[in-house]
Design a protein around this motif. Structure first.
Motif, mmCIF file in Angstrom:
data_model
loop_
_atom_site.group_PDB
_atom_site.id
_atom_site.type_symbol
_atom_site.label_atom_id
_atom_site.label_comp_id
_atom_site.label_asym_id
_atom_site.label_seq_id
_atom_site.Cartn_x
_atom_site.Cartn_y
_atom_site.Cartn_z
ATOM 1 N N SER A 181 0.829 -1.220 0.000
ATOM 2 C CA SER A 181 0.000 0.000 0.000
ATOM 3 C C SER A 181 0.860 1.266 0.000
ATOM 4 N N GLN A 204 3.892 1.592 -1.191
ATOM 5 C CA GLN A 204 4.538 1.772 -2.492
ATOM 6 C C GLN A 204 3.524 2.193 -3.558
ATOM 7 N N LEU A 205 2.317 1.633 -3.470
ATOM 8 C CA LEU A 205 1.238 1.993 -4.415
ATOM 9 C C LEU A 205 0.995 3.495 -4.424
ATOM 10 N N ALA A 206 1.145 4.110 -3.252
ATOM 11 C CA ALA A 206 0.861 5.541 -3.117
ATOM 12 C C ALA A 206 2.081 6.392 -3.461
#
Lengths: 416, 416
Positions: free
Chosen positions: B34, B36-38
Motif C-alpha cells: 500500500s 509503495q502503491l501511493a
C-alpha cells in the motif's frame, strides 16, 4: 497524477505513461486496491463478488460480447486470444500488421514484426503472415499531404489496405494453410501512432469472416478512455464494427498487473479442450478492485469528456507547431493518443531519427518534459499521457517542444 | 492468515493456499504494498531502488546465480526460461516430466503433460520429450513399502530415473534433434506432491550438461520457504546441486502478481537477440515491495524454523493416520509440502480417486477444513498451507481427516 519526480525531487511532466491511466498513484485507485489487499487476495478457486462486478462493468462497455477471461499482462491476454481463435475456428495461421507488437512471451513475440524484424532471436514462423500497416502517411498506399485530410481518399486507401489482407488469406489458402485470425491494435502504438482510415476494420472483418476467421482487436494500449467517449479505440468511427475478441491490459489497472480477454460465449466455450483455463492471479479480487477503481475515476472525474476536449487542443497546438517547423511532417491522433512524424524533408518524408532522439533527451534534461519516440524508424514523437494531463501541461509541453526544436534545428541545420 | 471466511462469516482452516505464503492479507505485506502503491508504480522505464533491493535480496538466497528478470506470473517466467535456454544453447528441444504443469500460455501448456495428456486442445509438440516422474511410490521404478525408507534403494531408483533422461537425450540426438533444457519442478506439485530421491537432480544435471543443455528448476510452487531452511526446494538434499535457471512465482508476492527468472549473466546476455526483454509490469516497485515484504516476514517471524518444526509434526501426524487407515498408501513430504496417496488397496496401490473427492467435499462442508486433491488420478490429498499454519491447525485438520475417513470408509466400504 501527471507528474513524476526524480530522486532529487525535480518534477517532470509525464507525456508518455498510458499505464498509469487516470494518474500515477491516483488516491481512489490506491485506496480501492489497499482495502481489498487487506480483505482477500484469493484467486478464482474461491470466487469473490469483485470478480463478477468487474466483469459486468467491462461488458457494459462492449455490447455484443459476453465473456471476460482475466489474466495478468497484455502478453498473456494476446496469447490466450490466439488460443481462443485457434480452438474456435480449427484453423491455425494469423495475420498481423507490419511493425506490430503484441507482447513478450514466445507466441506473441512470434506475432510481433516490431521484434522479429529488429534482431529478435525468435523468427517469424510460417503460421504468421504480415499485412501492411494502414498508414496513409508512410505506408504502402500513401496520400499526399493534401489528401491526408480528404475522407474519400482515406476511405479508398483503407480499402486497398483491407484488400491486402484478403490477398494474404487467399494466398495462404492456396498453399493449403488456414487463417484463424487477424490481430491488430485498434490504433498501432509501437508501430508509430497510426490511425487506420475509416472503414478499414469493417472491410478487413468482412474478408476474415468470409473465410471463417475471427477478428482480435488488441486494446492493451488504447482502451479505457484513451480516445474519449467511445472508451475503446476500435469504436473510433462508430461504424458498427464489433470484434470477436478484444484484449486489454495496461490502463485497466493503473499500474496494477491485470489484463483480460473479452469475447463471446460460443468462442470461450471452445477453449482448451477438456482442461479449461486456469490462471493463478487471473480475476483475483485485488486486480478487480483496481479495475473498478479506474472505471470509477473515469466516471467521477468526467475523464472521457476531458479527453475529447484535450484531443481538440492537441490537434490545434500540434498543428500550430507543424506550421512553424518543417521537420514535422505529419501530426496524427485522437483524444490523448498523438504522434508527430519527424522528417528531414517533407517531400521525401525521410524519417528524422537522429533529431527525434536528440529532442527527447533535450526535453528531459532541460525542460523536465518526458516524451519518447517510436515507430520502425524511431522518428515518431508519441504523446499518451495519463488522462488527467490538462491544458496547462499541454501548453508547457508544446512550448518546450517548440523551444527545443528551435535550438536543435538552429544549432545544427544538418541534423537528420 | 491461515483462515478463510465465507460470505456468512464461517471460518475455514486453509491447508492449500501456498500463494498467500506468509498468510492471507498479512499486515506487513499489505502495508508494504500500500505504501509503495501511493508512491510510484512505474516500471523499469524509470528505475526504482526497490528493484535493485529486491533483486539483491533474492540473489542472496541463490549463490551461483547473479541476474534476476522480473515477470508477472509463473507462466511468463517459464516461457522466458525456455527462451533463455534456447538462446544460450542454440538448441531447441525440452525434456519435461510426465504429469508436469508449467503454466497456461501456449509454450508452457505445450511443456505440460498435466494439460496435453488430459484433453487439452494443444498437443505435445515434437520439441517436447517426456521423462518419467522420479516417483518411487507409483512411478516406473517403484519401491516396496519397506524400501521407500531405505536411502540406498532410493538413490538407486533416482539413478534409474536420471538414466531415462539420458536415454531421451541420446534418442533425440540420434534423430538429429538437440535438447536445450530439462525443466522440472523441484518437487512436483500438480503431478502428485512428489519428492525426488536424493542424487536424482545431480545425476540429471550431469547428463544435461554433458550434452550442452541447461537445467531449469521451476520453484513457482515450492520456493520461498515452503520446505524450511534451504529456502528453495531444489536445495532439499544440500548436495551442491545448482540449477542454471530458476523460475519463481506464487509465494513470492503473497498474492500480488509477480514472478521472476534467476540465472547467470552469461545466459541472460544471450537473450532475445538485439531486442532485449521488456515487460510492462516486470520489476515494478509495487511488486518488488510485495516480495521484500514477504522476505521480511519470513525473517522476522522465523518462519523457516517454524516450517521445519511443522514438517516433523506433519510427518508424525500423517503417519499416525496412515497406521490407522488402510486407504492411505503413502505419506510423503517435507516442511509444509505434504501428500497423502489414497489407495483402494495397499498391494496394488490402485488410486482411490472417488474416496479422495468425497473426502475433500466432506471436510469442507462438515469440518471447515480446506484440502484439495491432485496428481494424474486426483487421488493425492495435498497440504501446502500458508506458512503460519500451526500445530493447533494441524491437530484440527488431522482430527477432521481422521473422523471424515472413518465416516466415509465405514459408511461405504466399497468406495473406491
Amino acid at each position: 497524477m501527471q507528474y513524476l519526480y526524480d530522486e532529487s525531487g525535480r518534477r517532470f511532466i509525464d507525456c508518455i505513461s498510458n499505464v498509469q491511466n487516470v494518474g500515477h498513484c491516483h488516491p481512489t485507485v490506491v485506496e480501492e486496491i489497499s482495502k481489498q489487499l487487506a480483505t482477500a487476495t484469493c484467486n478464482v478457486r474461491f470466487v469473490s463478488p469483485k470478480l463478477t462486478e468487474c466483469a459486468e462493468e467491462i461488458l457494459k462497455t462492449l455490447p455484443g460480447l459476453d465473456v471476460v477471461l482475466f489474466c495478468n499482462s497484455g502478453s498473456e491476454a494476446n496469447d490466450l486470444a490466439l488460443r481462443l481463435a485457434r480452438d474456435f475456428t480449427n484453423k491455425n495461421d494469423v495475420i498481423v500488421l507490419d511493425h506490430a507488437y503484441h507482447g513478450h512471451v514466445t507466441t506473441t513475440m512470434q506475432m510481433s514484426p516490431y521484434k522479429f524484424d529488429h534482431g529478435s532471436s525468435l523468427e517469424k514462423p510460417d503460421w504468421v503472415h504480415v499485412a501492411p500497416v494502414p498508414d496513409t502517411y508512410r505506408g504502402r498506399y500513401r496520400l499526399s499531404d493534401e489528401d491526408l485530410s480528404d475522407e474519400t481518399q482515406l476511405i479508398e486507401a483503407g480499402k486497398l489496405y483491407a484488400d491486402e489482407v484478403l490477398n494474404i488469406i487467399n494466398h495462404a489458402e492456396s498453399q493449403g494453410r488456414s487463417v484463424c485470425s487477424y490481430i491488430a491494435e485498434a490504433l498501432q502504438s509501437c508501430g508509430g501512432q497510426i490511425i487506420p482510415p475509416k472503414g478499414y476494420l469493417v472491410n478487413v472483418a468482412q474478408h476474415i469472416h468470409d473465410h471463417g476467421g475471427v477478428m482480435i482487436l488488441d486494446e492493451v494500449q488504447t482502451g479505457f478512455g484513451r480516445i474519449g467517449e467511445p472508451f475503446w479505440a476500435h469504436k473510433l468511427y462508430n461504424d458498427g464494427f464489433v470484434p470477436d475478441i478484444v484484449t486489454m491490459g495496461k490502463p485497466m489497472g493503473n499500474g496494477f498487473p491485470v489484463s483480460a480477454v473479452v469475447t463471446r460465449k460460443e468462442i470461450a466455450d471452445t477453449l482448451g479442450g477438456g482442461v479449461g483455463y486456469f490462471n493463478t492471479y487471473g480475476g483475483n479480487p485485488v486486480a478487480c478492485a483496481a479495475v473498478l477503481g479506474v472505471m470509477k475515476v473515469i466516471r467521477d472525474e468526467n475523464l472521457l469528456d476531458h479527453v475529447e476536449d484535450m484531443g481538440l487542443r492537441f490537434e490545434k497546438e500540434l498543428n500550430k507547431l507543424k506550421a512553424k517547423h518543417e521537420c514535422i511532417g505529419d501530426v496524427r491522433g485522437v483524444g490523448m493518443f498523438w504522434g508527430l512524424d519527424l522528417v528531414t524533408d517533407r517531400i521525401s518524408r525521410e524519417p528524422a531519427t537522429q533529431l527525434a532522439n536528440k529532442l527527447i533527451m533535450l526535453l528531459r534534461q532541460e525542460y523536465g518534459v518526458l516524451l519518447s519516440t517510436d515507430g520502425p524508424y524511431s522518428n515518431i514523437l508519441k504523446f499518451k499521457p495519463p488522462l488527467c494531463f490538462n491544458k496547462k501541461d499541454l501548453k508547457m509541453a508544446v512550448e518546450a517542444l517548440d523551444s527545443a526544436l528551435i535550438s536543435l534545428t538552429a544549432r545544427r541545420s544538418s541534423i537528420r
